[in-house]
Scaffold this motif. Structure first.
Motif, mmCIF file in Angstrom:
data_model
loop_
_atom_site.group_PDB
_atom_site.id
_atom_site.type_symbol
_atom_site.label_atom_id
_atom_site.label_comp_id
_atom_site.label_asym_id
_atom_site.label_seq_id
_atom_site.Cartn_x
_atom_site.Cartn_y
_atom_site.Cartn_z
ATOM 1 N N UNK A 124 0.808 -1.228 0.000
ATOM 2 C CA UNK A 124 0.000 0.000 0.000
ATOM 3 C C UNK A 124 0.835 1.269 0.000
ATOM 4 N N UNK A 125 2.163 1.130 -0.010
ATOM 5 C CA UNK A 125 3.022 2.311 -0.056
ATOM 6 C C UNK A 125 3.981 2.354 1.119
ATOM 7 N N UNK A 126 4.454 3.551 1.405
ATOM 8 C CA UNK A 126 5.431 3.770 2.467
ATOM 9 C C UNK A 126 4.773 4.603 3.563
ATOM 10 N N UNK A 127 4.916 4.150 4.799
ATOM 11 C CA UNK A 127 4.300 4.859 5.926
ATOM 12 C C UNK A 127 5.363 5.049 7.006
ATOM 13 N N UNK A 128 5.584 6.307 7.420
ATOM 14 C CA UNK A 128 6.594 6.633 8.427
ATOM 15 C C UNK A 128 5.938 7.464 9.522
ATOM 16 N N UNK A 129 6.154 7.094 10.785
ATOM 17 C CA UNK A 129 5.627 7.883 11.894
ATOM 18 C C UNK A 129 6.710 8.100 12.939
ATOM 19 N N UNK A 130 6.631 9.237 13.599
ATOM 20 C CA UNK A 130 7.489 9.544 14.738
ATOM 21 C C UNK A 130 6.575 10.085 15.830
ATOM 22 N N UNK A 131 6.243 9.223 16.788
ATOM 23 C CA UNK A 131 5.248 9.592 17.790
ATOM 24 C C UNK A 131 5.759 10.683 18.716
ATOM 25 N N UNK A 132 7.049 10.680 18.999
ATOM 26 C CA UNK A 132 7.586 11.677 19.927
ATOM 27 C C UNK A 132 7.506 13.081 19.351
ATOM 28 N N UNK A 133 7.724 13.196 18.056
ATOM 29 C CA UNK A 133 7.636 14.506 17.414
ATOM 30 C C UNK A 133 6.252 14.773 16.839
ATOM 31 N N UNK A 134 5.380 13.755 16.907
ATOM 32 C CA UNK A 134 4.036 13.937 16.377
ATOM 33 C C UNK A 134 4.012 14.088 14.873
#
Length: 300
Positions: A124-134
């Protein structure tokens, strides 16, 4: 919650065409809560599990274990999936190190608990998250989706009809968005501020540097003209928004670094000129405090 279940939650959400924000809104929880479920940092409670199963049109067993628990082939398939998960877990590094899960069905999934970061590369593609920086970035068949959820953050979406939505405002193209927003992604407040910030000042600096170098031969000293660029745009922001603390917070570091480099490279006196560098974070913290005090005063 194990990594395999977290990945199922990710796959179910994406198959339903929902972003983390959209799912959170339907469940009545925060986006951070959904993000933690999908990073295996926490588990949905019973009510949210039931709501998720109903939303995705699957049973609780299917949501929790991947297949309906039963006799015969169902049990075999469940055990096969468990075996596949165990095999893919062989590629994982546990503890405080990044967790890596690689499979043909789900793709590549990497979680770094220390940094609060997650990367998923799949069909479905590329998904990147950084919870600390929101922060969240998704690139897939539906376009580009960017969210920076901190106080000064932005939400950016490309739409199927070619339009661009930034912080709830839709523009016909990236060019229109560029013309109407400043380099912070915010609307201009004044015509003078817009004209000031749209002026190609870096090109003027480059031409001035070449002129000084060719005519006067001051190639090394001329490099100090570069420090005028952040000062120019800081003045433009001040003209447009009238925020003195922002002006000082942007101009002071550039001026301090330029002065230190001049004392060091031109006069050969790096000591005690380096002391000026220590004052940069002090002035930055002072300006941040001033902005907070002013904001509280306006809200009072």
């Amino acid at each position: 919650m194990d990594l395999a279940m977290a990945q199922r939650l990710v796959d179910r959400r994406k198959a339903a065409g929902l972003s983390q924000e959209a799912l959170a809104a339907q469940l009545g929880v925060s986006r951070q809560a959904v993000s933690k479920w999908e990073r295996s940092e926490s588990s949905p409670d019973t009510d949210n599990l039931i709501a998720l199963a109903a939303l995705y049109g699957v049973s609780l067993d299917e949501l929790l274990y991947g297949e309906t628990v039963g006799d015969g082939d169902g049990g075999t398939e469940a055990s096969d999936e468990t075996e596949e998960t165990e095999n893919s877990a062989d590629n994982a590094r546990c503890g405080d190190k990044p967790l890596v899960d690689i499979s043909l069905e789900h793709g590549i999934h990497v979680i770094d608990p220390d940094k609060g970061e997650e990367v998923h590369v799949g069909w479905n593609g590329i998904h990147v998250t950084n919870d600390r920086k929101g922060e969240e970035v998704h690139v897939g068949p539906g376009g580009v989706h960017v969210d920076t959820l901190e106080d000064d953050g932005h939400s950016v979406h490309t739409n199927a009809d070619g339009t661009v939505t930034i912080d709830g405002d839709t523009f016909s193209s990236w060019k229109e968005a560029h013309n109407k927003l400043d380099h912070h992604g915010k609307h201009f407040h004044t015509k003078l501020g817009r004209a000031w910030n749209k002026f190609p000042f870096p090109a003027v600096v480059a031409l001035a540097y070449l002129a000084l170098g060719v005519v006067c031969g001051v190639w090394a000293t001329g490099l100090f003209l570069v420090f005028l660029i952040p000062v120019y745009y800081a003045i433009g922001d001040f003209i447009d928004r009238r925020r003195l603390s922002k002006l000082v917070g942007s101009v002071y570091p550039a001026a301090a670094i330029a002065w230190f480099l001049y004392m060091w490279l031109c006069l050969g006196q790096p000591h005690p000129a380096w002391v000026i560098l220590i004052t940069i974070p002090v002035v930055g913290a002072l300006m941040h405090w001033c902005r907070k005090q002013w904001k509280h005063r306006k809200q009072a």
